[in-house]
Design an enzyme around this catalytic site. Structure first.
Site, PDB file in Angstrom:
ATOM      1  N   HIS A  65      -4.693  -7.269  -2.252  1.00 29.86           N
ATOM      2  CA  HIS A  65      -6.043  -7.560  -2.698  1.00 29.86           C
ATOM      3  C   HIS A  65      -7.019  -7.582  -1.526  1.00 29.86           C
ATOM      4  O   HIS A  65      -8.104  -6.988  -1.596  1.00 29.86           O
ATOM      5  CB  HIS A  65      -6.059  -8.909  -3.417  1.00 29.86           C
ATOM      6  CG  HIS A  65      -7.357  -9.216  -4.072  1.00 29.86           C
ATOM      7  ND1 HIS A  65      -7.785  -8.530  -5.186  1.00 29.86           N
ATOM      8  CD2 HIS A  65      -8.335 -10.082  -3.749  1.00 29.86           C
ATOM      9  CE1 HIS A  65      -8.970  -8.988  -5.522  1.00 29.86           C
ATOM     10  NE2 HIS A  65      -9.329  -9.930  -4.663  1.00 29.86           N
ATOM     11  N   GLU A  88      -2.079  -2.769  -7.004  1.00 33.38           N
ATOM     12  CA  GLU A  88      -2.372  -4.141  -7.389  1.00 33.38           C
ATOM     13  C   GLU A  88      -2.128  -4.344  -8.884  1.00 33.38           C
ATOM     14  O   GLU A  88      -1.569  -5.355  -9.299  1.00 33.38           O
ATOM     15  CB  GLU A  88      -3.839  -4.399  -7.058  1.00 33.38           C
ATOM     16  CG  GLU A  88      -4.164  -5.813  -6.677  1.00 33.38           C
ATOM     17  CD  GLU A  88      -5.639  -5.925  -6.384  1.00 33.38           C
ATOM     18  OE1 GLU A  88      -6.021  -5.607  -5.260  1.00 33.38           O
ATOM     19  OE2 GLU A  88      -6.411  -6.300  -7.278  1.00 33.38           O
ATOM     20  N   ASN A 109      19.599   7.383  15.019  1.00 39.15           N
ATOM     21  CA  ASN A 109      20.861   7.922  15.501  1.00 39.15           C
ATOM     22  C   ASN A 109      22.038   7.143  14.915  1.00 39.15           C
ATOM     23  O   ASN A 109      23.017   7.731  14.468  1.00 39.15           O
ATOM     24  CB  ASN A 109      20.874   7.848  17.034  1.00 39.15           C
ATOM     25  CG  ASN A 109      22.104   8.493  17.615  1.00 39.15           C
ATOM     26  OD1 ASN A 109      22.257   9.702  17.544  1.00 39.15           O
ATOM     27  ND2 ASN A 109      22.983   7.679  18.144  1.00 39.15           N
TER      28      ASN A 109
END
Lengths: 148, 689
Positions: free
Chosen positions: B46, B68, B424
């Protein structure tokens, strides 16, 4: 009206080097220091005397006599270091003495470096004749060799 | 309005909010029924929405708004959390991050997010995400019930309700509707709440108090109230507030909230199936997250904002502060010597007290630049989550010691190498679930990211319980690439073989995957770490796992050096490159090809005369039978630096020579000594080719 004054005058610091008077705009000058211990920097340009501790900032020092190929004179009581700033670079100039601040009328500045007729022509942006004094205006970026 | 001055702040804060979103999303994945977490995410989203709208980044605001909506639906129990929904929310956060990065790089923050937006809309309207491509535009209003939904209570609230009914306190659900022409809704809400809070305790409101204050509701809102007063009294009191249209007070009976409890358990049961997503455990010593098996009820209590108050200070200002402080240190030194000369009781006392205060001050000034490694680590849980999904591996990331502090300059540099190493580990280290099962290991692989202090160093370790390094393969590859010769290969220790994978031009990946095989080997990691004055080592046992251990200096601005003297000049040699100091006899110096060498513990070590390298002007040549030598190293190579004398070891503050003097041979910087003079720092690496 300040703007008018700004247009007509330029405030400069006057310093001496081998009996000639030179000028740098006040706006470029950070301060004038007494001579202090200079630490030599090996393999730097010959005219770079070394570095000083300027209130915690390591600042390189250029000997203007050596830069202008003037005969060395040794440092005396009146020897000063003028700290200038250019392009966010702080550099100190070793000069014989520095003790005057004056306003030069812009109209008094001539772009006739040949008049001086000396070796340091390259470093000069102009000359100004004030009363009986001949002031040489320095071109700082050339002095610092920045246009390489 | 000129927005540029706010841009930096906007970017910084947006990053923080996004980080908080991803952290909480990961948390939510572990506790899907914990609405407190959803609220936390909602709050961040928000704020972000508001900020980006203010700054004029409409795309950003728009996408955040859609996200939202979904979050709102979750916290109002219209939809329940599952991994598909979280995927989409994560995707949105990724997009938002990319947009912010774009803005930070001077872009306009625009990005094609149509697919994600469609997905978000579909979730919001309760459709399966798979159907998105085929689906037509469906009015979202379907889910927006015209009548107010029944209030839902989480476990914590239910407990409170239960307890209150035992203490003969009435629980009411109150629905208040304001008149349509009500002008100051927020003010009326405030008045209603004022009355309610005087009569009892409000335990819940829909919409939430924040939203009510921001007038984010139509005409109606509901609250749950615990009070000793009767329903009529409450109703009368509220009706006294002008512009209130109607007030309905319903007594909340045991059965009522038992019913809502049922719904919630139903929600939970649908969430059990989510367990196959990778779980990310953050092992912080902080009390609220160390408890892995926490129940939602206590989390909603502990998850309250515990943010400490901070301000942003630019590194530049800290540098200025540091410089000023050093001035003080130098003056203190002078004062101390004066006070010993004068030997005045009160002066001595004052100087001593000042020194102590300065000591404390020094600690504070230095630690101000320190930042917890968490600022780097916090991006990894999300990265591991998405990578493990891409790779179809089950990976559990544990983070230990995220509060360990490092200098800001190191922090800025260390992120990329760590990303590389973690990729990796995930790609080459951890095996696929099938392979792991065949090896008798648990299907889920574990990667531990660990940070800790030790001495003047910080260690960061990446440990995995994966396949380990296949030494045979590494050796073959190294020989074929010409990194080592066949003869020297036999004499390598296991550790040396492991570390071959850090050599330049080495990559063990058979197939280039888009995870770690980007044409850049681990040598980049090694170079970056070494440029920070650190080192990296690898330990690995095949089929058991590997540990990549990075050693970093605490700070780059303060280093330990050995001060040496040549004629009148003082130079500083970083302790990190010194092996030892020794005094050698002149007669022990040998000549080899015009190069003076010494025999140092059976090794031939070339001598470097600093006096010659630095062209130190000498007034009278010294002729001493003994010479002081500092043995330094660069990788495996050794050299002996010949100096006049050793002064001693000291901690110094690193300073640069400035922009004017760049590329001075063999000088890496300068420092200011106690007497106020400048000493230059020797770059040992430049002295050895």
């Amino acid at each position: 009206m300040t703007s008018l004054v700004d247009q007509e005058y330029i405030k400069v610091i006057i310093f001496k080097l081998a009996d000639k008077e030179y000028a740098i705009p006040v706006s470029d000058v950070q301060g004038i220091e007494k001579l202090m211990h200079i630490t030599r920097v090996p393999k730097a340009e010959k005219y770079v005397k070394g570095v000083i501790n300027l209130r915690g900032v390591v600042t390189p020092i250029i000997d203007l006599r050596e830069r202008f190929d003037l005969p060395a004179s040794g440092y005396v009581d009146s020897t000063r270091i003028i700290i200038v700033t250019l392009d966010s670079m702080e550099v100190g100039f070793v000069v014989d003495s520095a003790n005057d601040v004056i306003d030069i009328p812009l109209s008094a500045i001539e772009h006739q470096p040949d008049v001086v007729g000396s070796i340091e022509v390259d470093f000069i942006s102009g000359v100004a004749k004030i009363e009986n004094r001949l002031l040489i205006l320095l071109q700082l970026d050339k002095v610092l060799n920045l246009e390489r | 309005m000129e927005m540029n001055q706010y841009l930096e702040m906007f970017i910084e804060e947006s990053k923080e909010h996004l980080q908080s979103c991803s952290d909480n999303l990961l948390e939510l994945e572990k506790n899907p029924e914990d609405i407190a977490i959803v609220n936390e995410i909602f709050r961040s989203a928000h704020t972000l929405k508001g900020m980006s709208a203010t700054m004029g980044y409409e795309d950003l605001a728009d996408l955040t708004h859609k996200m939202e909506n979904v979050l709102d639906a979750i916290r109002n129990h219209k939809i329940s959390v599952n991994s598909e929904i979280l995927d989409v929310v994560f995707e949105s956060v990724d997009h938002l991050e990319a947009m912010i990065m774009d803005v930070a790089n001077g872009g306009d923050g625009k990005r094609d997010v149509k697919v994600t937006v469609e997905k978000l809309k579909a979730i919001e309207s309760g459709q399966p995400i798979e159907a998105i491509q085929a689906k037509e535009e469906v009015a979202i209003t379907v889910t927006e019930a015209t009548t107010l939904p029944k209030l839902q209570y989480d476990d914590y609230e239910k407990t409170v309700l239960q307890q209150s009914s035992e203490q003969e306190i009435n629980a009411f659900e109150i629905a208040v509707s304001l008149r349509e022409d009500c002008l100051l809704k927020a003010a009326r809400v405030f008045m209603v709440f004022d009355i309610l809070e005087k009569s009892g305790d409000v335990i819940k409101s829909v919409p939430s108090v924040d939203q009510l204050e921001e007038e984010k509701f139509d005409q109606q809102f509901q609250v749950a109230l615990l009070t000793k007063e009767s329903a009529e009294e409450i109703q009368k009191k509220i009706m006294k507030v002008s512009e209130v249209d109607s007030v309905t007070v319903t007594k909340l009976s045991q059965e009522l909230f038992a019913a809502s409890a049922n719904e919630i358990t139903h929600d939970e049961s649908t969430n059990v199936g989510v367990a196959d997503t990778p779980v990310v455990i953050e092992n912080n010593p902080k009390p609220e997250s160390s408890n892995q098996t926490k129940t939602p009820s206590n989390s909603s209590k502990t998850n309250q904002h515990t943010t400490s108050k901070t301000i942003r200070v630019s590194i530049e200002r800290l540098d200025i502060l540091m410089n000023l402080f050093e001035e003080l240190v130098i003056d203190r030194g002078r004062l101390q010597s004066i006070s010993t000369e004068v030997n005045h009781g009160e002066l001595n006392e004052t100087v001593e007290r000042m020194s102590r205060t300065m000591g404390d001050l020094q600690n504070i000034v230095l630690t101000m630049r320190m930042v917890p490694v968490d600022t780097v680590f916090n991006r990894f849980p999300k990265m591991v989550r998405s990578l493990s999904r891409d790779l179809h591996k089950k990976i559990n990331l544990e983070i230990i010691g995220a509060e360990t502090e490092l200098d800001r300059t190191v922090i800025d540099e260390i992120g990329d190498p760590l990303v590389h190493l973690i990729r990796n580990s995930l790609d080459h280290g951890i095996e696929s679930p099938e392979v792991r099962r065949a090896k008798g290991k648990p299907e889920e692989g574990t990667v531990v990211l660990r940070a800790y202090h030790s001495g003047n160093y910080v260690f960061i370790e990446i440990e995995d319980d994966g396949a380990g390094i296949n030494k045979e393969k590494v050796l073959q590859k190294a020989i074929s690439r010409g990194i080592v010769t066949k003869e020297s290969a036999n004499s390598l220790t296991d550790k040396q073989i492991n570390e071959l994978i850090l050599a330049s031009g080495f990559s063990t990946a058979e197939v280039i995957s888009d995870i770690s095989g980007r044409g850049v080997g681990l040598d980049v990691v090694k170079t970056t770490i070494e440029s920070l004055g650190g080192s990296i080592s690898i330990e690995s046992t095949q089929d058991v796992g590997s540990i990549f251990s990075i050693q970093l200096p605490l700070t780059l601005s303060i280093i330990s050096v050995m001060l040496v003297e040549i004629e009148q000049e003082i130079y500083a040699i970083p302790l990190s490159s010194i092996i030892e100091t020794s005094i050698i006899k002149k007669s022990d110096i040998l000549n080899a090809h015009n190069q003076k060498v010494i025999d140092f513990r059976g090794k031939v070590v070339p001598l470097v005369y600093l006096e010659e390298v630095f062209e130190v002007p000498r007034e009278n040549a010294i002729d001493d039978e003994y010479q002081s030598v500092v043995i330094v190293r660069k990788g495996e190579k050794l050299a002996g630096l010949v100096v006049d004398s050793f002064i001693g070891q000291q901690e110094i503050v690193l300073k640069s020579l400035g922009n004017y003097l760049t590329n001075i041979f063999a000088i890496s910087g300068a420092t200011i000594l106690g007497n106020g003079k400048v000493a230059l720092i020797v770059d040992c690496n430049a002295l050895m080719k």
